[in-house]
Design a protein around this motif. Structure first.
Motif, PDB file in Angstrom:
ATOM      1  N   ASN A  42      42.384  39.870  38.267  1.00  0.00           N
ATOM      2  CA  ASN A  42      42.179  39.516  39.678  1.00  0.00           C
ATOM      3  C   ASN A  42      43.514  39.387  40.399  1.00  0.00           C
ATOM      4  O   ASN A  42      43.665  39.835  41.543  1.00  0.00           O
ATOM      5  N   GLU A  73      39.695  42.204  48.304  1.00  0.00           N
ATOM      6  CA  GLU A  73      39.058  40.888  48.209  1.00  0.00           C
ATOM      7  C   GLU A  73      37.611  41.003  47.760  1.00  0.00           C
ATOM      8  O   GLU A  73      37.114  40.171  46.997  1.00  0.00           O
ATOM      9  N   ALA A  74      36.930  42.047  48.213  1.00  0.00           N
ATOM     10  CA  ALA A  74      35.548  42.268  47.760  1.00  0.00           C
ATOM     11  C   ALA A  74      35.515  42.585  46.263  1.00  0.00           C
ATOM     12  O   ALA A  74      34.632  42.114  45.544  1.00  0.00           O
ATOM     13  N   LEU A  75      36.478  43.367  45.788  1.00  0.00           N
ATOM     14  CA  LEU A  75      36.547  43.671  44.351  1.00  0.00           C
ATOM     15  C   LEU A  75      36.840  42.417  43.533  1.00  0.00           C
ATOM     16  O   LEU A  75      36.272  42.223  42.445  1.00  0.00           O
ATOM     17  N   LEU A  77      36.070  39.290  44.363  1.00  0.00           N
ATOM     18  CA  LEU A  77      34.853  38.467  44.339  1.00  0.00           C
ATOM     19  C   LEU A  77      33.827  39.016  43.354  1.00  0.00           C
ATOM     20  O   LEU A  77      33.175  38.263  42.621  1.00  0.00           O
ATOM     21  N   THR A  78      33.692  40.337  43.311  1.00  0.00           N
ATOM     22  CA  THR A  78      32.776  40.955  42.348  1.00  0.00           C
ATOM     23  C   THR A  78      33.242  40.696  40.924  1.00  0.00           C
ATOM     24  O   THR A  78      32.441  40.383  40.036  1.00  0.00           O
ATOM     25  N   ALA A  79      34.557  40.812  40.692  1.00  0.00           N
ATOM     26  CA  ALA A  79      35.094  40.568  39.347  1.00  0.00           C
ATOM     27  C   ALA A  79      34.896  39.114  38.930  1.00  0.00           C
ATOM     28  O   ALA A  79      34.637  38.834  37.751  1.00  0.00           O
ATOM     29  N   VAL A  81      32.388  37.152  39.798  1.00  0.00           N
ATOM     30  CA  VAL A  81      30.970  37.003  39.440  1.00  0.00           C
ATOM     31  C   VAL A  81      30.697  37.625  38.073  1.00  0.00           C
ATOM     32  O   VAL A  81      29.997  37.044  37.234  1.00  0.00           O
ATOM     33  N   ILE A  82      31.248  38.803  37.819  1.00  0.00           N
ATOM     34  CA  ILE A  82      31.035  39.462  36.531  1.00  0.00           C
ATOM     35  C   ILE A  82      31.670  38.651  35.404  1.00  0.00           C
ATOM     36  O   ILE A  82      31.075  38.475  34.334  1.00  0.00           O
ATOM     37  N   THR A  83      32.876  38.130  35.626  1.00  0.00           N
ATOM     38  CA  THR A  83      33.540  37.303  34.618  1.00  0.00           C
ATOM     39  C   THR A  83      32.734  36.043  34.326  1.00  0.00           C
ATOM     40  O   THR A  83      32.615  35.624  33.176  1.00  0.00           O
TER      41      THR A  83
END
Length: 149
Positions: A42, A73-75, A77-79, A81-83
Motif C-alpha cells: 500500500n 487511493e481507490a487501489l 482501499l481495495t487492497a 479490504v482484500i488484506t
C-alpha cells in the motif's frame, strides 16, 4: 517528482520484516508477515502515485496537470479490504490448527521428506500402508476408535 526518502526506507523495512516473518514456521508469524507485506505494498502504491495535487472535481479554469489521479487511493482501499479478508481467513486457519493440534508451529512430516527426495525408504513404507489401509490419515486419528463401543 521525488518521493520522500523516509517513505522509501519505511517501505523497505516493512518488506524486509514481512518477508522475514513469512519465512518462519509459526503460522502467527506468517500472518504478521502477510500484514506487513500488505502495508508495504500500500505504501509502494502511494509512493508511485505521484505528487499531491488538486481534487479531480474542481471549478473551471484548472489545468489537468494540476489535478491528482484518484485511482491509486481507490487501489489502496481495495487492497486494504482484500488484506483484511485474507487475514481473517488466515486467522481462522491458525485457530483451527491450534484447536486440532494445540500447536502453532508447522512440522515436517514423512511425506514432505519423501517429496524432497531425501529418503526413498519412506516412499516404500507409504505405499505399503496405502495397500493394506493401515495408513489411514484422518483428522481425528485415534479418537474416533475410542468413542465407539
Amino acid at each position: 517528482m521525488s518521493a520522500s526518502l523516509v517513505l522509501i526506507l519505511l517501505m523497505a523495512v516493512l518488506y524486509a520484516g514481512g518477508v522475514y516473518l513469512l519465512l518462519g514456521r509459526s503460522m502467527t508469524r506468517m500472518l504478521l508477515g502477510f500484514l506487513l507485506v500488505g502495508n508495504a505494498t500500500n505504501l509502494l502504491i502511494l509512493i508511485i502515485a505521484g505528487p499531491a495535487g488538486l481534487a479531480p472535481i474542481v471549478a473551471d479554469g484548472v489545468e489537468p496537470s494540476e489535478m491528482h489521479d484518484p485511482l491509486p487511493e481507490a487501489l489502496i482501499l481495495t487492497a486494504i479490504v482484500i488484506t483484511f479478508g485474507v487475514s481473517a481467513f488466515l486467522l481462522a486457519l491458525i485457530y483451527r490448527s491450534w484447536r486440532i493440534a494445540r500447536a502453532d508451529v508447522i512440522t515436517s512430516d514423512e511425506a514432505d521428506v519423501a517429496v524432497g527426495g531425501a529418503d526413498s525408504s519412506i516412499d516404500d513404507e507409504a505405499s505399503n500402508e496405502a495397500e493394506d489401509g493401515s495408513g489411514e490419515d484422518t483428522e481425528f486419528e485415534g479418537r474416533a476408535e475410542a468413542k465407539t463401543p
